[in-house]
Design a protein around this motif. Structure first.
Motif, PDB file in Angstrom:
ATOM      1  N   PHE A  25       0.757  -1.266  -0.041  1.00  0.00           N
ATOM      2  CA  PHE A  25      -0.042  -0.110   0.045  1.00  0.00           C
ATOM      3  C   PHE A  25       0.927   1.256  -0.092  1.00  0.00           C
ATOM      4  O   PHE A  25       0.350   2.499  -0.515  1.00  0.00           O
ATOM      5  N   GLU A  26       2.211   1.093   0.511  1.00  0.00           N
ATOM      6  CA  GLU A  26       2.920   2.349   0.418  1.00  0.00           C
ATOM      7  C   GLU A  26       2.963   2.606  -1.235  1.00  0.00           C
ATOM      8  O   GLU A  26       3.644   4.082  -1.435  1.00  0.00           O
ATOM      9  N   CYS A  59       0.488   2.880  -3.463  1.00  0.00           N
ATOM     10  CA  CYS A  59      -1.004   3.230  -3.873  1.00  0.00           C
ATOM     11  C   CYS A  59      -0.940   4.574  -4.054  1.00  0.00           C
ATOM     12  O   CYS A  59      -1.187   5.483  -3.141  1.00  0.00           O
ATOM     13  N   THR A  60      -0.797   5.175  -5.323  1.00  0.00           N
ATOM     14  CA  THR A  60      -0.645   6.154  -5.590  1.00  0.00           C
ATOM     15  C   THR A  60      -2.249   7.073  -5.451  1.00  0.00           C
ATOM     16  O   THR A  60      -2.183   8.280  -5.114  1.00  0.00           O
ATOM     17  N   ALA A  61      -3.117   6.259  -5.400  1.00  0.00           N
ATOM     18  CA  ALA A  61      -4.384   6.752  -5.224  1.00  0.00           C
ATOM     19  C   ALA A  61      -4.831   7.499  -3.952  1.00  0.00           C
ATOM     20  O   ALA A  61      -5.409   8.521  -3.875  1.00  0.00           O
ATOM     21  N   PHE A  62      -3.910   6.960  -2.947  1.00  0.00           N
ATOM     22  CA  PHE A  62      -4.098   7.598  -1.516  1.00  0.00           C
ATOM     23  C   PHE A  62      -3.447   9.430  -1.594  1.00  0.00           C
ATOM     24  O   PHE A  62      -4.089   9.948  -0.716  1.00  0.00           O
ATOM     25  N   HIS A  63      -2.602   9.444  -2.477  1.00  0.00           N
ATOM     26  CA  HIS A  63      -2.328  10.930  -2.667  1.00  0.00           C
ATOM     27  C   HIS A  63      -3.376  11.831  -3.628  1.00  0.00           C
ATOM     28  O   HIS A  63      -3.346  12.870  -2.949  1.00  0.00           O
ATOM     29  N   THR A  75       3.020  13.184   0.381  1.00  0.00           N
ATOM     30  CA  THR A  75       4.176  12.314   1.048  1.00  0.00           C
ATOM     31  C   THR A  75       3.464  10.958   1.307  1.00  0.00           C
ATOM     32  O   THR A  75       2.170  10.903   1.720  1.00  0.00           O
ATOM     33  N   ALA A  76       4.148   9.787   1.092  1.00  0.00           N
ATOM     34  CA  ALA A  76       3.457   8.388   1.246  1.00  0.00           C
ATOM     35  C   ALA A  76       3.699   8.127   2.810  1.00  0.00           C
ATOM     36  O   ALA A  76       3.500   6.889   3.139  1.00  0.00           O
ATOM     37  N   ASP A  77       4.077   8.989   3.765  1.00  0.00           N
ATOM     38  CA  ASP A  77       4.150   8.771   4.953  1.00  0.00           C
ATOM     39  C   ASP A  77       3.064   8.104   5.791  1.00  0.00           C
ATOM     40  O   ASP A  77       1.704   8.584   5.459  1.00  0.00           O
ATOM     41  N   GLN A  92      -5.872  10.856  11.067  1.00  0.00           N
ATOM     42  CA  GLN A  92      -4.686  10.248  11.553  1.00  0.00           C
ATOM     43  C   GLN A  92      -3.494  10.691  11.593  1.00  0.00           C
ATOM     44  O   GLN A  92      -2.432  10.674  12.116  1.00  0.00           O
ATOM     45  N   ARG A  93      -3.580  11.655  10.246  1.00  0.00           N
ATOM     46  CA  ARG A  93      -2.283  12.456   9.597  1.00  0.00           C
ATOM     47  C   ARG A  93      -2.546  13.854   9.467  1.00  0.00           C
ATOM     48  O   ARG A  93      -2.466  14.361   8.368  1.00  0.00           O
TER      49      ARG A  93
END
Length: 270
Positions: free
Chosen positions: A175-176, A178-182, A216-218, A262-263
């Motif tokens: 999942f790190e 996974c560009t869709a999270f951006h 960021t993928a953090d 969460q972030r």
């Protein structure tokens, strides 16, 4: 003398296609694939066989999309792997070759996207750092109009993929990746940053700086773990690789809520 054989299993174009169908991949759909060739085991035909297997399952009406990022076309001041001397920065900015969707190689996304970007009929989006390449009937509509000041947001291929109901295939990737999270980062309060790169303009090569959302993928690994506990994610094996298959729309919607909680972004964090 001992003999070392390749790691099991042996994968072929046909075996990969069969396992992709068993995972739920359907003819005619549009998929975004994040991949790791080495995770599959020994593949007869290497990355070309993997791409052929994906296209076999998708058929003539399906569209294959991959990230073809080239993050090295960026300001050397921010380089860490490896850093370069400050005395070089001005010369790098002045001489770096501009992004060309036809010739600029990928970086950090694996060998399979590099094969796709060179595939007959493939088209690639215009962002110098976060391009996507696509093959299939919806390819041009997906990669068109990728804005220079929008790496992975509303004016990027990710938003176009959301509009057509794309599913994401993590093929040996976590999942790190996974560009869709951006895309979710663009939908919640987020810091802005300067982003610089070399491009071609009607006047010739130019080094330009734009303002964009800082991405960021953090903690994407944590986000992915939470997502698959609460949302429909199809797990499976393709070759030796762990695979996951899920809706891009679901992933973005979940990430918007999760990242905000969460972030969270605060002005003090910039």
């Amino acid at each position: 003398m001992s003999v070392t054989y390749p790691a099991d299993p042996m994968c072929t174009r046909d075996s990969l296609a069969a396992e992709l169908r068993a995972l739920g991949l359907r003819s005619g759909e549009t998929i975004l694939v994040h991949s790791s060739l080495s995770s599959l085991g020994w593949v007869c035909g290497g990355p070309v066989a993997v791409v052929l297997a994906l296209l076999d399952v998708l058929g003539d009406d399906g569209t294959l999309v991959v990230p073809t990022h080239s993050g090295d076309i960026s300001d050397p001041e921010g380089w860490q792997n490896p850093p370069v001397p400050e005395a070089w920065w001005a010369d790098i900015r002045a001489s770096m070759p501009p992004y060309d969707p036809h010739t600029t190689p990928t970086r950090g996304v694996g060998v399979i996207p590099e094969i796709v970007r060179n595939w007959p009929g493939a088209v690639r989006s215009a962002h110098p750092q976060t391009s996507f390449a696509a093959v299939g009937p919806h390819a041009a509509a997906i990669v068109d109009s990728h804005a220079l000041d929008c790496q992975l947001g509303e004016r990027s291929p990710l938003a176009r993929l959301e509009e057509v109901g794309t599913r994401i295939l993590l093929l040996g990737a976590g999942f790190e990746s996974c560009t869709a999270f951006h895309l979710a980062e663009y939908r919640i309060p987020a810091p802005q940053t300067n982003n610089s790169f070399a491009v071609m303009t009607p006047q010739g090569r130019s080094w330009i700086t734009v303002r964009d959302t800082s991405i960021t993928a953090d903690r994407f690994g944590d986000l992915g773990m939470a997502f698959e506990k609460e949302c429909p994610v199809v797990p499976g094996k393709v070759g030796a690789a762990e695979a996951r298959f899920f809706s891009l729309t679901d992933a973005v919607a979940y990430a918007v809520a999760w990242l905000a909680e969460q972030r969270p972004y605060t002005a003090a964090s910039t």
